[in-house]
Scaffold this motif. Sequence first.
Motif: not given
Length: 212
Positions: A138, A140-141, A163-166, A169
Amino acid sequence: MDEPESIEAYYDRVAAATDSEGRLAVAIEAMPGWDIFPFELDGLRIKPLEPLADNEEPRRGEDPADCTCREPLSPEQAAWIVWSNERWTLSDIGMKLPVTLILKPRDHHDLADLPDDLAAEMGLLMVAIAAAIESLPSVGRCHVGRYGDGGAHLHPFFFGRPARMPQLRGSCVLDWEENLPDVPEDVRRANAGHVGRRLVERLGGEGPAWEQ
């Protein structure tokens, strides 16, 4: 040789850029203009600039005798230790991201007075913690933050950015976090437990308290 700038000179330069109400203009071309900024710009304005304080406000634990590190952990705190060894503890602090952890040395130190051996070990720990967090499906970084204005005991944070929720960021993730729904306790334990087990595999020590 040029002397470092005083805080009075810095403040005066900032104050000179304010309007008649003491407000700075919103820098639309900076963070508010990013696609990750969580708030609409209509009506957004910066608070009036306050005068300089007479001094820095004391933090909890400025006197080591008053630091919470001298006190035994509460049952709730002990129950959320994710990983530990004889020098460090890593705990889940229950924010609304997939995982949010806080690292503390057992002895009383802040970042600027951390002994060389602990500083070297902290570098290895930070790499291992980031790698373990980023192995979560879950996440991304892993973002790392050290603020230090509330407490004098070193406590860097590790934030698992979804993750994958821009939109989440970058540095706005904590503004989003406050408005997200709570993470269910079983999910919180599963994610944090995964990190703790990865650290035991890599560094030794003890894993999640709830698995002992």
